[in-house]
Design an enzyme around this catalytic site. Structure first.
Site, PDB file in Angstrom:
ATOM      1  N   GLU A  83     -18.592  -6.070  -2.315  1.00 10.70           N
ATOM      2  CA  GLU A  83     -17.202  -6.496  -2.194  1.00 10.70           C
ATOM      3  C   GLU A  83     -17.019  -7.906  -2.763  1.00 10.70           C
ATOM      4  OE1 GLU A  83     -13.275  -5.304  -0.722  1.00 10.70           O
ATOM      5  OE2 GLU A  83     -15.069  -4.405  -1.557  1.00 10.70           O
ATOM      6  N   GLU A  91     -12.385   0.399  -9.566  1.00  9.43           N
ATOM      7  CA  GLU A  91     -12.011  -0.505 -10.660  1.00  9.43           C
ATOM      8  C   GLU A  91     -13.058  -0.560 -11.767  1.00  9.43           C
ATOM      9  OE1 GLU A  91      -9.403  -1.371  -7.344  1.00  9.43           O
ATOM     10  OE2 GLU A  91     -11.596  -1.223  -7.461  1.00  9.43           O
ATOM     11  N   ASP A 140      -4.461  -9.735  -8.558  1.00 17.44           N
ATOM     12  CA  ASP A 140      -4.862  -8.791  -9.607  1.00 17.44           C
ATOM     13  C   ASP A 140      -3.740  -7.964 -10.222  1.00 17.44           C
ATOM     14  OD1 ASP A 140      -4.567  -7.525  -7.171  1.00 17.44           O
ATOM     15  OD2 ASP A 140      -6.506  -6.525  -7.183  1.00 17.44           O
ATOM     16  N   THR A 190      -1.401   1.114 -10.755  1.00 12.66           N
ATOM     17  CA  THR A 190      -2.622   0.504 -10.228  1.00 12.66           C
ATOM     18  C   THR A 190      -3.378   1.455  -9.326  1.00 12.66           C
ATOM     19  OG1 THR A 190      -3.472  -1.560  -9.282  1.00 12.66           O
ATOM     20  CG2 THR A 190      -1.627  -0.512  -8.130  1.00 12.66           C
ATOM     21  N   GLU A 198       0.824  -1.209   0.000  1.00 16.15           N
ATOM     22  CA  GLU A 198       0.000   0.000   0.000  1.00 16.15           C
ATOM     23  C   GLU A 198       0.858   1.259   0.000  1.00 16.15           C
ATOM     24  OE1 GLU A 198      -3.082   0.080  -0.482  1.00 16.15           O
ATOM     25  OE2 GLU A 198      -3.875  -1.873   0.045  1.00 16.15           O
TER      26      GLU A 198
END
Length: 850
Positions: free
Chosen positions: A366, A384, A272, A470, A125
């Protein structure tokens, strides 16, 4: 009724018109202005109520400062006391042409932000949000300075901050494998005694494989090759550890021995951005090895995971078997990645499926099932789906995707907007809000939405000169030419996939994709328009025949299917005879019917459990509603539940070896949800000697009254080894329990089904006794022959009183009493008589149980 019908018909017609008609420039401008206003509301609220805190708490109208709010587990690992939202938003301000605000934000970041805090943060993160934010901010500041219009004072301060942060992240790569630790202390690193980290043994594939863009950009801009070298090494390990037969990777890997811990493979959470960064590393750095690897992985994904329009997780070693029947919302990025690959058809199919789910639930839950029901109801304002919508519009030019973007804007305003910003949705089924506005909402959501409705000529930068990370930070694609690779940064070559197509080594072109056929995307979409059953009458899907091997294992065929999770519903001969048995041994033909129902959404029935506090001063009066688990001890089969004293697990998330083994042995453990699967936590706690586990939700504000209970599920592997009783408390109930433990230290609880809680229905139960009845002989009571104590029933005013008399008192009685009152006489069908007294008195055995 007629008016209502006309209104509904009009609305449906308007909806169809909205989807089919083009959007005028005026409409696009209005929506773009609306997006700017929404951004101002969100960013302005952060700056007003939260800065310099990491994030805004939009319901509380204050900043979230780590250590000052209840611990949320791994979610808080994003927070490092470095004004996260400010840094994550820097290049968004430039894209939205808010250049004055950008310059002010850069000054604040340079002046106020410190990166040497004694805080343990997520390497993943911190890399994508903070390092990426600093790099994106530097690239924008440098561009504006070169134009000599503003930022003339800027001296690469953001780049220097990025270099400092990069060095603070490097200790995480100090492993024998080259895979990074998942966490690092910004001040003390990993192995320092003061670091409070370094004991972790596992990391997710995405966590290790999502470093190359930021670290390579940092190496190219700083001239220091160390960052790119470590990121390439981590990618090399993941590639080498792929399953060679399927070319798939798992979800979690051990950073020391490189063995897969979770072998589930998909394109959603945990994996991902690993795939995303292979493709984008090729675009940013021009290194063919990344494209070759991506193409090999992509072929495997399309062969095993893609079941258009679904993307289902499989086992990496046995990829023909789906390991779960639900999908998570993070896979919504994948259609956008498919656009970059040039594979438009499956991108359109999956995106349309996702759009239909948002129509049904307002937002993407989710997680949702293959039947498009809610699996996890939370919605964190994830970007996304908007990201893929933007890519598909740029690839097709189809105004349909503008309408999709418009629906995102409208739903955010209608269901997520609050006075102090935008709040995550705790459960899409109830619409309840959660007191969080993650930084990625400002970094990504508004960027993609604004770009969707803005022509290139209206942007302050040429967006085609940049690649999105991302986290949607902007890195210049010119890095591969203006900044050559650092010496020694080489990646091993891999054999090129033999199955190449038009876009294996080139980017998609509208002329090639849609030669004189602008309706191409629509023809694909229309097949999935009513996928969830919303908007059309129900029509059964055709019967699909499959063959299942039924081995001679002593189980009846139907029971065998049930053990595999396949339920067979009698079809009442609607489809004629079920296929007869073939000549092949142990092979039956089974017909499966898939239907979409118009009944209200029904979740699997969950039987509530409770955590009952039974030690003083609670004494059973405090009862907390809990959710059960699908694995572990079945409390419904335990007559008296499971009793034990509470001990808080250390570490609280219980995702690694337990430190408090001595204190925990023989007690019921408290553990926080998050960071790993429930089954992983249960195994660690069971190994430490716990006799039960209470998991507490890490999401603030969740409670059993507003949030539907759910059953905890395993990790996809066998959970037969887990024998502990497991229950789940939402955060409100969990706070009651933890507060009791902090105040009283020794707290005993009982875990059991709600219907069996102590004192349950107490007011409805009558006094029970084990009694032996005997009719007294005539005159027995008068002559003193009665033995032992007697119980005398006195019926008075419709109430029963018990009166114990000793034998001596009975001797003094001269005559039988009449025990029927007037009230009692009313209720009888026969009149009372004095003889009633002879049957109202009886002997009580000493063994009677009141």
């Amino acid at each position: 009724m007629l008016l209502r019908t006309l209104l509904i018909t009009s609305l449906l017609g308007w909806g169809k018109c909205q989807e089919s008609q083009s959007m005028t420039p005026e409409e696009k401008t209005d929506i773009r202005d609306q997006i700017i206003e929404m951004f101002d509301h969100a960013y302005g609220s952060y700056m007003k109520y939260a800065y310099p805190a990491d994030e805004l708490m939009p319901l509380s109208c204050r900043g979230r400062v780590r250590g000052q709010e209840p611990n949320r587990g791994d979610i808080d690992d994003s927070l490092g006391k470095f004004s996260l939202t400010l840094i994550d938003t820097l290049d968004t301000l430039v894209v939205l042409n808010k250049l004055d605000e950008f310059e002010d934000a850069v000054r604040k970041a340079v002046t106020d932000v410190r990166l040497d805090n004694d805080v343990v943060v997520s390497v993943f993160e911190t890399n994508i949000r903070v390092l990426g934010g600093l790099l994106g901010g530097h690239v924008m500041a440098d561009l504006l300075r070169q134009r000599r219009e503003r930022m003339l004072w800027y001296r690469d301060e953001l780049l220097h901050m990025a270099i400092e942060l990069g060095h603070r992240l490097l200790p995480a790569f100090n492993t024998t494998s080259g895979l990074p630790y998942p966490k690092v202390n910004l001040r003390y690193g990993v192995l320092n005694p003061l670091s409070r980290t370094g004991t972790e043994s596992d990391t997710c594939t995405a966590c290790a494989g999502t470093m190359i863009l930021e670290f390579a950009a940092l190496s190219r801009l700083s001239g220091n090759s160390v960052f790119e070298k470590h990121a390439r090494k981590a990618l090399d390990v993941l590639w080498q550890r792929r399953q060679k037969g399927s070319d798939l990777v798992g979800t979690v890997i051990n950073i020391h021995n490189e063995e897969w811990v979770r072998r589930e493979s998909g394109v959603g959470a945990g994996i991902d951005s690993y795939y995303e960064y292979l493709m984008k590393a090729y675009i940013l750095l021009g290194d063919n090895v990344f494209l070759d690897r991506f193409n090999i992985h992509y072929s495997a994904i399309m062969k095993y995971i893609s079941q258009p329009p679904l993307l289902l997780n499989v086992h990496m070693h046995n990829p023909t078997v789906s390991v779960r029947s639900w999908m998570d919302s993070l896979l919504a990025f994948f259609p956008g990645l498919q656009v970059l690959r040039g594979d438009l058809k499956p991108a359109i199919e999956t995106h349309e499926m996702l759009y239909q789910v948002t129509k049904q639930h307002k937002f993407l839950p989710e997680a949702f099932t293959t039947e498009f029901r809610v699996h996890w109801g939370q919605h964190l304002l994830r970007p996304e789906f908007a990201e893929s919508t933007y890519y598909l519009y740029k690839a097709t030019g189809d105004p349909y995707y503008l309408r999709v973007g418009q629906s995102i804007v409208e739903k955010l305003n209608a269901y997520a907007r609050v006075p102090c910003g935008f709040a995550a949705v705790q459960d899409v089924r109830t619409g309840m809000h959660e007191d969080r506005m993650d930084s990625f909402f400002l970094a990504e959501m508004f960027k993609y939405l604004y770009l969707l409705f803005t022509d290139k000529s209206e942007l302050p930068i040429d967006i085609d000169d940049y690649i999105f990370t991302t986290e949607a930070h902007l890195l210049p694609v010119s890095l591969s030419t203006t900044q050559p690779p650092c010496q020694g940064n080489k990646t091993e070559n891999v054999p090129v996939s033999k199955e190449e197509d038009l876009f294996t080594h080139s980017c998609p072109s509208m002329e090639t994709l849609f030669p004189n056929n602008p309706s191409y995307a629509k023809t694909i979409r229309d097949s999935y328009k009513y996928l969830t059953g919303v908007g059309r009458a129900f029509h059964p899907l055709p019967v699909r025949e499959i063959e299942l091997p039924l081995h001679d294992n002593g189980m009846e065929p139907v029971e065998f299917l049930k053990s595999m999770g396949i339920s067979l519903t009698p079809l009442n001969d609607v489809f004629g005879q079920i296929g007869s048995r073939k000549e092949h041994t142990a092979v039956y033909r089974v017909k499966l019917v898939a239907e979409v129902s118009h009944t209200t959404e029904e979740e699997e029935e969950v039987f509530p459990h409770v955590v009952q506090l039974i030690s003083p001063p609670f004494l059973g009066r405090t009862v907390l509603t809990a959710g059960p688990a699908k694995f572990g001890m079945d409390l419904t089969k335990q007559e008296h539940g499971v009793k034990g004293s509470l001990v808080r697990a250390s570490p609280y998330t219980a995702c690694e070896e337990i430190d408090s083994t001595v204190a925990l042995k023989g007690h019921i453990a408290l553990a926080l949800r998050g960071e790993c699967m429930f089954a992983v936590k249960a195994r660690w706690l069971q190994e430490a000697g716990a006799i039960g586990v209470i998991f507490i939700d890490h999401r603030e504000g969740s409670n059993s009254e507003d949030t539907p209970l759910f059953q905890m599920v395993g990790d996809g592997d066998s959970t037969e080894d887990i024998t502990l009783p497991l229950v789940f408390l939402f955060s409100h109930e969990g706070a009651v329990l933890t507060a009791a433990l902090e105040e009283h230290h020794n707290v005993d609880v009982l875990l059991l089904p709600k219907e069996r809680q102590l004192g349950h229905d107490k007011t409805e139960k009558h006094l029970g006794m084990n009694i032996k009845l005997r009719l007294a002989e005539e005159g027995e009571l008068e002559d003193g022959s009665a033995r032992g104590p007697t119980l005398e029933f006195v019926l008075e005013k419709q109430e029963v009183f018990l009166k114990e008399e000793e034998e001596e008192e009975l001797r003094g009685q001269q005559q039988p009493q009449q025990f029927c009152s007037k009230a009692a006489e009313k209720d009888r069908t026969e009149p009372c008589s004095a003889d009633s007294s002879k049957t109202a008195n009886f002997n009580s055995r000493p063994t009677a149980n009141p």
